[in-house]
Design a protein around this motif. Structure first.
Motif, PDB file in Angstrom:
ATOM      1  N   GLN A  18      59.333 -35.085 -71.450  1.00  0.00           N
ATOM      2  CA  GLN A  18      59.206 -33.920 -72.324  1.00  0.00           C
ATOM      3  C   GLN A  18      58.312 -32.881 -71.641  1.00  0.00           C
ATOM      4  O   GLN A  18      57.568 -33.200 -70.718  1.00  0.00           O
ATOM      5  N   GLU A  19      58.393 -31.667 -72.136  1.00  0.00           N
ATOM      6  CA  GLU A  19      57.507 -30.618 -71.608  1.00  0.00           C
ATOM      7  C   GLU A  19      56.383 -30.414 -72.621  1.00  0.00           C
ATOM      8  O   GLU A  19      56.626 -29.934 -73.738  1.00  0.00           O
ATOM      9  N   VAL A  46      57.031 -20.263 -73.209  1.00  0.00           N
ATOM     10  CA  VAL A  46      57.881 -21.460 -73.207  1.00  0.00           C
ATOM     11  C   VAL A  46      58.960 -21.303 -74.292  1.00  0.00           C
ATOM     12  O   VAL A  46      58.781 -21.745 -75.425  1.00  0.00           O
ATOM     13  N   VAL A  70      59.839 -23.701 -77.565  1.00  0.00           N
ATOM     14  CA  VAL A  70      58.731 -24.648 -77.759  1.00  0.00           C
ATOM     15  C   VAL A  70      58.484 -24.876 -79.253  1.00  0.00           C
ATOM     16  O   VAL A  70      58.696 -23.972 -80.070  1.00  0.00           O
ATOM     17  N   LYS A  72      60.174 -29.680 -76.107  1.00  0.00           N
ATOM     18  CA  LYS A  72      59.079 -28.845 -75.594  1.00  0.00           C
ATOM     19  C   LYS A  72      58.027 -28.716 -76.687  1.00  0.00           C
ATOM     20  O   LYS A  72      58.358 -28.336 -77.818  1.00  0.00           O
ATOM     21  N   TRP A  73      56.794 -28.992 -76.327  1.00  0.00           N
ATOM     22  CA  TRP A  73      55.706 -28.950 -77.314  1.00  0.00           C
ATOM     23  C   TRP A  73      54.540 -28.118 -76.791  1.00  0.00           C
ATOM     24  O   TRP A  73      54.173 -28.231 -75.623  1.00  0.00           O
TER      25      TRP A  73
END
Ligand code: SF4
Length: 396
Positions: A330-331, A270, A273, A310-311
């Motif tokens: 959010q991702e 990701v 992230v 992104k987390w």
């Protein structure tokens, strides 16, 4: 509950030990990572819990820890970390019955902090905490004997994490120490070093090490690990005398699973992230993360992030799934590829909740958790010292 775009981690090859079935003596209690949760409980149970709640009214107050299953959390009057939940129970004196959907040490803390007229119930007595279970009172008393023999006991202030038994909190209070949570561990250690030369940190070695090194600027060599399974803790008197922080050899079976490889892997998978982890993770993982904080810190950081953030989150999976569902803009991915719920937390399910409430309706109190008065008195002393820490915000 729909899981939205949240990608479930893959099942781990480790077996799920459900409710004591097929006990594996080689496995550590609480460490088992199921390949998924058991199927959602019978819909009728939802109606039964609703009906029992209605009958009990204000006499009942249900506490739901952040790591609980969705099917249970939907019935919580309040959700939060263990300390906040206990405080909330004490703030509702009209509630005669406090049903704690969490684990054993949390119910003990609630019993300590609530009035004598309130009864605390844990729907499944098998809902323990592997970390708290790693520090038994006889082991900790024996460790203190080792410190006395080394001539350093008078210079040591014990600090115990909230995630410990009432007996360990009582020990801490008796020996001039305090309780801490993951959000005030830094303040607790600063306070302890103002009282003595050394800190004895129980039972989570990772929180103790992360706090000493990241927050107080100590070195890894300032910390030693006391192993209760080795004579003298596996440490010489010189090692004990040279140490500034003596860490108990305990850890969280869930947060201890995140690895350096998990962090590297998610950064590749990701791009862009941000890795956010709980300080119960190992020092290596915490050192690689972008943000480190308590459960409430993680919840608030994600709530404050903009759309498109992104987390990769390193904490218990039930909470991470809920965060992903609450923030579809959010991702949010789980830091570990293999599933890892807290299996002891997950013992509290709808059948156990329904059973507990229906017994209360019938005038029967089941699974009451009580702390012996002398132990409770000293545990309260250690909790009060935490509350007296300057600028305190208590969260775990
Ligand atoms: S998540 Fe870890 S510390 Fe929390 S109850 Fe489960 S085993 Fe204990």
């Amino acid at each position: 509950m729909e899981s939205g775009t949240f990608a479930e981690p893959k099942p781990s090859p480790l077996a799920l030990l459900l409710l004591g079935q097929n006990a594996d003596p080689d496995s550590e209690r609480g460490v088992e990572c199921p390949g998924g949760l058991p199927p959602a409980s019978d819909e009728n149970l939802v109606q039964r819990v609703r009906a029992a709640r209605e009958i009990l009214g204000d006499r009942l107050y249900i506490l739901g820890h952040h790591y609980q299953r969705d099917e249970v959390i939907q019935f919580a009057d309040v959700t939060g970390d263990s300390y906040k939940l206990s405080q909330q129970a004490a703030a509702h004196p009209e509630a005669e019955f406090i049903v704690f959907c969490g684990v054993h040490f949390m119910a003990e803390s609630a019993d300590i902090l609530t009035s004598d007229s309130q009864q605390v119930l844990l729907p499944d007595l098998a809902a323990g905490c592997s970390m708290a279970d790693m520090a038994a009172i006889h082991q900790v008393e024996a460790a203190w004997d080792v410190f006395e023999a080394a001539g350093i006991a008078d210079s040591i202030i014990p600090i115990t994490y909230m995630n410990s038994s009432a007996a360990i909190k009582g020990f801490t209070g008796r020996h001039g120490g305090a309780v801490c949570t993951s959000s005030n561990a830094k303040r607790a250690l600063e306070w302890a070093f103002a009282q003595g030369e050394r800190v004895f940190f129980l039972p989570d070695q990772h929180l103790g090490r992360n706090t000493a090194v990241r927050d107080l600027g100590m070195t890894l060599s300032d910390c030693v690990v006391f192993d209760p399974h080795k004579p003298g803790g596996g440490l010489s008197s010189d090692q004990l005398r040279d140490a500034r922080v003596i860490l108990w050899r305990g850890h969280c079976s869930v947060h201890g699973r995140f690895t350096v490889e998990s962090v590297r892997d998610v950064r590749e998978r990701v791009p862009g992230v941000r890795v956010i982890v709980h300080p119960e993770c190992t020092h290596e993982v915490v050192s690689l993360a972008d943000e480190v904080g308590s459960t409430e810190y993680i919840i608030n950081a994600i709530a404050a992030a903009p759309a498109g953030a992104k987390w990769a989150v390193g904490t218990e999976l039930n909470l991470v799934r809920r965060l992903a569902i609450e923030h579809p803009e959010q991702e949010i991915v789980y830091l570990e590829k293999a599933v890892c719920f807290c299996s002891t937390m997950n013992r509290i399910d709808l059948p156990h909740l329904a059973w507990t409430l229906e017994n209360l309706v019938n005038g029967i109190v089941v699974n009451r958790i009580t702390v012996e008065p002398e132990e409770a008195r000293w545990a309260r002393v250690a909790l009060d010292r935490m509350l007296a820490l300057p600028g305190l915000v208590a969260r775990d």
